[in-house]
Write an enzyme that holds these catalytic residues in place. Structure first.
Site, short mmCIF file in Angstrom:
data_model
loop_
_atom_site.label_atom_id
_atom_site.label_comp_id
_atom_site.label_asym_id
_atom_site.label_seq_id
_atom_site.Cartn_x
_atom_site.Cartn_y
_atom_site.Cartn_z
N ASN A 151 0.80 -1.24 0.00
CA ASN A 151 0.00 0.00 0.00
C ASN A 151 0.83 1.29 0.00
O ASN A 151 0.38 2.31 -0.49
CB ASN A 151 -1.01 0.00 1.15
CG ASN A 151 -0.37 -0.12 2.50
OD1 ASN A 151 0.72 -0.68 2.65
ND2 ASN A 151 -1.03 0.39 3.52
N GLU A 249 4.02 -4.01 12.47
CA GLU A 249 3.19 -2.86 12.11
C GLU A 249 2.00 -3.42 11.34
O GLU A 249 2.09 -3.67 10.14
CB GLU A 249 4.03 -1.89 11.27
CG GLU A 249 3.56 -0.45 11.37
CD GLU A 249 2.32 -0.19 10.55
OE1 GLU A 249 1.21 -0.24 11.12
OE2 GLU A 249 2.46 0.04 9.36
N CYS A 283 -3.18 1.80 6.69
CA CYS A 283 -3.43 1.13 7.97
C CYS A 283 -4.02 2.09 9.00
O CYS A 283 -4.73 1.66 9.90
CB CYS A 283 -2.17 0.47 8.50
SG CYS A 283 -0.78 1.59 8.62
N GLU A 457 8.05 2.52 14.56
CA GLU A 457 8.90 2.95 13.45
C GLU A 457 8.88 4.46 13.50
O GLU A 457 7.85 5.06 13.82
CB GLU A 457 8.32 2.46 12.12
CG GLU A 457 8.22 0.96 12.08
CD GLU A 457 8.04 0.43 10.66
OE1 GLU A 457 7.02 0.75 10.04
OE2 GLU A 457 8.93 -0.29 10.19
P1 NAD Z 1 -2.47 -10.01 2.67
O1 NAD Z 1 -2.46 -10.13 4.14
O2 NAD Z 1 -2.62 -11.23 1.84
O3 NAD Z 1 -1.11 -9.32 2.18
C1 NAD Z 1 -0.56 -8.18 2.78
C2 NAD Z 1 0.95 -8.18 2.48
O4 NAD Z 1 1.59 -9.20 3.23
C3 NAD Z 1 1.27 -8.45 1.01
O5 NAD Z 1 2.15 -7.48 0.51
C4 NAD Z 1 1.90 -9.83 0.99
O6 NAD Z 1 2.96 -9.97 0.06
C5 NAD Z 1 2.43 -10.00 2.40
N1 NAD Z 1 2.35 -11.41 2.81
C6 NAD Z 1 1.27 -12.20 2.75
N2 NAD Z 1 1.55 -13.44 3.21
C7 NAD Z 1 2.87 -13.41 3.57
C8 NAD Z 1 3.76 -14.38 4.12
N3 NAD Z 1 3.35 -15.62 4.43
N4 NAD Z 1 5.04 -14.02 4.33
C9 NAD Z 1 5.47 -12.76 4.05
N5 NAD Z 1 4.68 -11.80 3.55
C10 NAD Z 1 3.38 -12.12 3.31
O7 NAD Z 1 -3.63 -9.01 2.32
P2 NAD Z 1 -4.07 -8.18 1.03
O8 NAD Z 1 -5.34 -8.73 0.45
O9 NAD Z 1 -2.94 -7.94 0.09
O10 NAD Z 1 -4.40 -6.82 1.73
C11 NAD Z 1 -5.50 -6.65 2.55
C12 NAD Z 1 -5.22 -6.77 4.02
O11 NAD Z 1 -3.87 -6.52 4.29
C13 NAD Z 1 -6.03 -5.72 4.76
O12 NAD Z 1 -7.05 -6.32 5.45
C14 NAD Z 1 -5.02 -5.04 5.66
O13 NAD Z 1 -5.23 -5.37 7.00
C15 NAD Z 1 -3.70 -5.63 5.37
N6 NAD Z 1 -2.67 -4.66 5.01
C16 NAD Z 1 -2.17 -3.92 6.01
C17 NAD Z 1 -1.20 -2.99 5.72
C18 NAD Z 1 -0.61 -2.11 6.78
O14 NAD Z 1 -0.01 -1.11 6.44
N7 NAD Z 1 -0.72 -2.44 8.04
C19 NAD Z 1 -0.75 -2.84 4.41
C20 NAD Z 1 -1.30 -3.65 3.39
C21 NAD Z 1 -2.25 -4.58 3.72
#
Ligand code: NAD
Length: 477
Positions: A151, A249, A283, A457
């Protein structure tokens, strides 16, 4: 402008990747714009090995010289902002103006940690043993590993890179495979600035495969993750086997509390547009709006009007205020939230549907009278959908705000100093913004509580997360 060629960075060498790969899709038009190569298991091992050697070199480099490299990289990035921002918008979707602001913030973060690394002070502790000298020293944690979400392709990456480098650590970074160009541009700038080989290694792959491989090794002594709560919990378990320190985070579900003594138009100007920044994929995005009953209708009407006026489109087009969601999977999630809230009695006052059939666009959406039972009141929306609910008393709204396991950001709008103070004390969150939403700056600590994670952070706390404490006591010298 052509999109960045994506490669892996291992031991100072850019590699094509031996582990296959995947297409990169522009979420505004669904066109394939590039290819993210995946690292093979052997390449992941090479990155681990390189990071050990990189750490030895970097920790022995005086902080003032590290800062000089980081400053040079900041200047290289600054000179290239237009190109990088263009690529960031192509891969992620946000308006190019937002991409430039994000890059500016990331460059600030780089400078801030470079400077702060010079101030990783210890202290002298008066001894009990006559003549002894007792010292607390701060030293870099060691090799670090980081996994970051899509994001904020610049800021999520830079917070890990600059924190680790400022503290004297080396890093194995896995950015998002969906938004890799910004991380690669940061890696190229670091190299051009003279960062020694192996200090920063960038790998891509199937996230679960890469994180199991890297975290399964004893070599990284720290894990820093930005992403969702379930993935954070999973990675923390993987890190536990070799007892790595963690910074988590994670997601949030930020309440916005609007009291009836606040200036509603000002509150709407402040938080209403903020809701649709990065299409709500932030987030700390405001995600649950609790508005005091006397001003509820006025707030809903004003919010609805503002949401309808948001110009949605390709982030590269002039005047676009909100871009697409990252991928089709997020459209499905928005559809589910809106249908569920409607079923449970909510009324959609703006938006509520997908826009067009090409690109992953969702209308800026406002829903009123959303009951607590609606899923969107307890699950993080991570999209441009705003549920609004009326409240009567301060006690009631504090209970609702603190009623979830998340605890990242909270926002309060009031003109009453006593209320502001009480809310600042009572809200269960890592960040509280009163009358404005700017809770993230390079020099201030950023992070959540409870299931939103732990560790900060930014700020001196952000540097400290990459340092460890040693006690040295000497006599007879
Ligand atoms: P997701 O949880 O599938 O992925 C989020 C990120 O985590 C991706 O970039 C992915 O590459 C990474 N990831 C996923 N599984 C992983 C693993 N096993 N090991 C290492 N990295 C891994 O979710 P999504 O559909 O891409 O995004 C939606 C959800 O993600 C939302 O509900 C939100 O909570 C969360 N999100 C949070 C933030 C944040 O800044 N806190 C940022 C992006 C997404």
């Amino acid at each position: 402008m052509t999109y960045e060629t994506i490669e892996l960075l291992i031991n100072g060498e850019w590699r094509k990747g031996d582990g296959g790969g995947e297409d990169i899709v522009n979420p505004a038009n669904e066109q394939v714009i590039g290819y993210t190569p995946h690292a093979s298991a052997a390449e992941l091992d090479m990155s681990l090995e390189a990071s050990v050697a990189g750490f030895e070199t970097w920790r022995a480099t005086p902080p003032i010289k590290r800062q000089a490299v980081m400053e040079k990289a900041a200047r290289i990035l600054e000179a290239d902002v237009d190109r990088i921002a263009h690529n960031l918008t192509m891969e992620m979707g946000k308006p190019v103006g937002e991409a430039k602001l994000e890059l500016g913030f990331a460059i600030d973060v780089l400078r801030w940690y470079g400077e702060e690394g010079k101030r990783a002070y210890g202290r002298i502790i008066p001894p009990r043993i006559p003549g002894a000298r007792q010292m607390m020293v701060k030293e870099p944690v060691g090799v670090c590993s980081a996994f970051v979400a899509w994001n904020f392709p610049a800021v999520n990456v830079m917070r890990k890179v600059a924190g680790a480098l400022g503290a004297g650590c080396s890093l194995i970074l896995k950015p998002s495979e969906e938004t890799p160009a910004t991380a690669v541009a940061i890696g190229r700038a670091m190299q051009e600035a003279g960062l020694p080989d192996g200090v920063l290694n960038i790998v891509f792959g199937v996230p679960d495969t890469v994180s199991r491989h890297i975290l399964g090794s004893y070599i990284p002594r720290k894990l820093s993750f930005t992403g969702s709560v379930p993935v954070g919990k999973h990675l923390q378990k993987l890190a536990a086997d070799t007892l790595k320190r963690c910074t988590m985070e994670l997601g949030g579900h930020s309440p916005v509390i609007v009291f009836d003594d606040s200036d509603i138009d000002k509150a709407l100007d402040s938080i209403g547009s903020n809701k649709f920044r990065n299409a709500g994929q932030v987030c700390i995005s405001p995600t649950r709006f609790y508005v005091q009953e006397n001003v509820y209708s006025k707030f809903v009407d004003g919010f609805t009007e503002r949401a309808k006026a948001v110009k949605v489109g390709d982030g590269l087009e002039e005047g676009t205020q909100m871009g697409p969601l990252i991928a089709a999977r997020r459209l499905d999630v928005m559809e589910g939230f809106v249908a569920d809230a409607r079923d449970k009695g909510a009324e959609v006052t703006a938006g509520g549907a997908r826009m067009g059939n090409q690109g992953f666009f969702w209308e800026p959406t406002v829903m009123k009278d959303v009951p607590d039972e609606a899923r969107i009141m307890s699950e993080e929306p991570f999209g441009p959908v705003a549920p609004v609910q009326a409240f009567k008393t301060m006690d009631e709204v504090i209970e609702k705000s603190n009623g979830l396991s998340f605890g990242l950001a909270s926002y309060v709008y009031t003109s009453d100093g006593a209320k502001a103070k009480t809310m600042g004390e009572q809200l269960n969150a890592g960040l509280v913004g009163v009358n404005h939403p700017f809770v993230s700056m390079p020099e201030t600590p950023f992070g959540g509580v409870n299931e939103s994670g732990y560790g900060s952070e930014g700020g001196i706390e952000g540097l400290d997360a990459f340092l460890r404490t040693k006690f040295v006591t000497e006599t007879g010298v």
